[in-house]
Design a protein around this motif. Structure first.
Motif, PDB file in Angstrom:
ATOM      1  N   VAL E  44     -53.746  45.252  89.636  1.00  0.00           N
ATOM      2  CA  VAL E  44     -54.962  46.139  88.678  1.00  0.00           C
ATOM      3  C   VAL E  44     -54.825  45.471  87.393  1.00  0.00           C
ATOM      4  O   VAL E  44     -53.866  44.953  86.742  1.00  0.00           O
ATOM      5  CB  VAL E  44     -54.930  47.677  88.293  1.00  0.00           C
ATOM      6  N   CYS E  46     -56.921  44.732  83.373  1.00  0.00           N
ATOM      7  CA  CYS E  46     -57.751  45.798  82.394  1.00  0.00           C
ATOM      8  C   CYS E  46     -57.379  44.543  81.227  1.00  0.00           C
ATOM      9  O   CYS E  46     -56.586  43.669  80.552  1.00  0.00           O
ATOM     10  CB  CYS E  46     -57.324  46.839  82.036  1.00  0.00           C
ATOM     11  N   VAL E  55     -57.699  53.791  85.577  1.00  0.00           N
ATOM     12  CA  VAL E  55     -58.149  52.979  86.762  1.00  0.00           C
ATOM     13  C   VAL E  55     -56.289  54.052  87.388  1.00  0.00           C
ATOM     14  O   VAL E  55     -57.123  54.654  88.713  1.00  0.00           O
ATOM     15  CB  VAL E  55     -58.027  51.722  87.179  1.00  0.00           C
ATOM     16  N   LYS E  59     -59.483  57.095  87.953  1.00  0.00           N
ATOM     17  CA  LYS E  59     -60.616  56.329  89.032  1.00  0.00           C
ATOM     18  C   LYS E  59     -59.946  56.745  90.064  1.00  0.00           C
ATOM     19  O   LYS E  59     -60.365  56.976  91.004  1.00  0.00           O
ATOM     20  CB  LYS E  59     -61.027  54.840  88.783  1.00  0.00           C
TER      21      LYS E  59
END
Lengths: 90, 90, 90, 90, 90, 90, 90, 90, 90, 90
Positions: E44, E46, E55, E59
């Motif tokens: 990930v 970001c 996230v 999500k």
């Protein structure tokens, strides 16, 4: 006298009721709710290992809210107190 | 009164001496050598969390043979006994 | 004042709601969602161990989404801040 | 501001000195000696993850007595307090 | 840019679908099914810790088949590659 | 191309040097220092399992400060990126 | 003769019945309820590894209340007793 | 050829059926029921990591009774036997 | 009679000597070298918990090669054999 | 024939030499270096449990670099291959 320290993981929502029910059992002298990985510590004092088992694997079964127990059977006690006088075992 | 249950892993060769030394500490009421993953259980009874720390992280340091400790601080005690009378805390 | 650091594993789908509900509890000063093995850390600050227990084993029970908690009770705090002024305990 | 909760296992004989030395570090706002599997909890508050690493993997290295650390990086904080005002980060 | 390595235990029967759904998430650059104790590793990338949390704890919740996650937040990256160019973060 | 995610526990005092030395190895594309139980994550990308072993059990041996490694060999990768173009393997 | 020590975690409410049912199995010589992490230890003595498997993974299946077992197969026995005479294997 | 050693925890009541079903899978050369923490070991031999994944995360899914698997992917094999001849991979 | 099952991790290079020395101890009826996480299982049979402790924490100390022990104290035995006749305790 | 799967944690710097030395032992048919928590898997095939012990707790002792082993003794094998023909046991 055989002493056993019983470490108990209990249902969070029933913690206090479980502790009270444990303390009322014959053979259980004191019960503590505690911080950390275990929720409750119960001190069991009986005449023999078999009698400890009758408490831990017998009477405790009628008490709801106990998920897991680990029983530490004492080999020997070291104290200036007279445990037999304080905790008389029938 | 604050009660703490101290689980102790000790040097096998010093087990009995360690247990005796622990039992002689001010603030320690009873000590048990036990079966299983832990070797010794010490019951500590003091006036405050700070006083418990003085025993567990202070006085216990003078005792050789202690490899690892896990302290369970009691939130509440459940018993028909009068613990304050049995275990007077200076 | 007694401080306790409560490590919490929470239901993934309720993480933020759980954190918000925890932060709104009396006795809880700050809540953090965190990376790693634990999902949430809650800082509890109360007058006594019993009061900490009332938060951890009492009020927290009304909050859904908490799977497991591990409470680290502080023995002593070390800081240049005046924690009692910052976190007044009723 | 990035908050990190650092769980620390420390040398028993150096516990208080280690806690004091940690509390004196820039970027460390509070330190607690605690019961259970971990010995110390340090609250680290910095401007970025890199700055947290400079404290945890950098400055903390000059402090003797730390055996193992586990750092929980906060994703989000939930509190009614104004943490940025209480814990100003240079 | 904040990088996080997310270790995932997934439902065996949904492994490939879960991996594909993860790879399609904004903020997830690569996903690997792997041998051993973990089933999937998701990278990930970001802008902030908060965005990583959106996230991982946000999500990812719409994706079925994820049983457990452990998020390792990167403090610093070491590479000869230009990660910001390869993995542009909106 | 075979990808492997190598989780590494490193000597705290050598963390950054270890990460830099790892990143300079042929076959290692990126290295991250991370929070939590592991200290470093190294991404290894090679032509075969044997070549991964040459990096993990071979070249990495010249780097001091590595205490423990756990290698997750990727079965399959899921990404919209062209990993073979980004990470060319000689 | 092949000896196996079987460690068993059992349903607390069925502990004694489970122990009795185990002791009645052909191939099981003794059963003990025990303190600690495991609830029951069963001594299995058979002619071959296959026969041990028939007891552990076969006959034991008809006994309710067994949650988890760990079988320690003996390589060699050391004793002044004549185990083959004491525990005749059909 | 890529070899993988798959450690499997299986439903006790289905152990033998599970082992038989595993042994009948293409890509699985041998299956052993074993003592200890794991119940079954399956040897998988395929052309690539992807093909191993097709067996472990694909075909094995049709077999009931498998609770948990841990796959150890071999980096290299050391033997005087001609494994490619003994275990021909289509 | 109190029975205890002692699980032992021993120095690999001294395994057989350790097992033989254990078997020669008064109070130890049988010793098995075993597969898995533990190396040796010793059956201890004594008159009381204290006597078991004298064996486990006392006599066993003269035996080199023992790294770790876990003692399971039996609460009750279930068998068709006459254990008191087979294993007479002085 | 008794088959045993031996999981081995080895000294990283001696991994390949250790694997080669293991493969040269009588009673060891194949050795694999593997990814994950274990470093090496050795397949041992002998006439009896005692003979397996002679390899695992005996011959393996002459090989440096082995830190920890876990032996999974096979109860039964499931395969279409003729293992006795492929792996003749003297």
């Amino acid at each position: 006298m055989v002493t056993a320290v019983v470490l108990i993981q209990a249902e969070r929502a029933l913690l206090e009721e479980t502790a009270e029910a444990l303390a009322a059992l014959k053979g259980v002298s004191e019960v503590y709710t505690v911080s950390g990985e275990w929720d409750i510590v119960a001190m069991v004092r009986c005449k023999s290992n078999e009698a400890v088992a009758d408490v831990v694997a017998g009477k405790m079964l009628q008490i709801p809210g106990i998920n897991r127990t680990k029983t530490l059977v004492a080999f020997r006690s070291f104290t200036e107190l007279d445990l037999d006088a304080i905790f008389p075992v029938a």
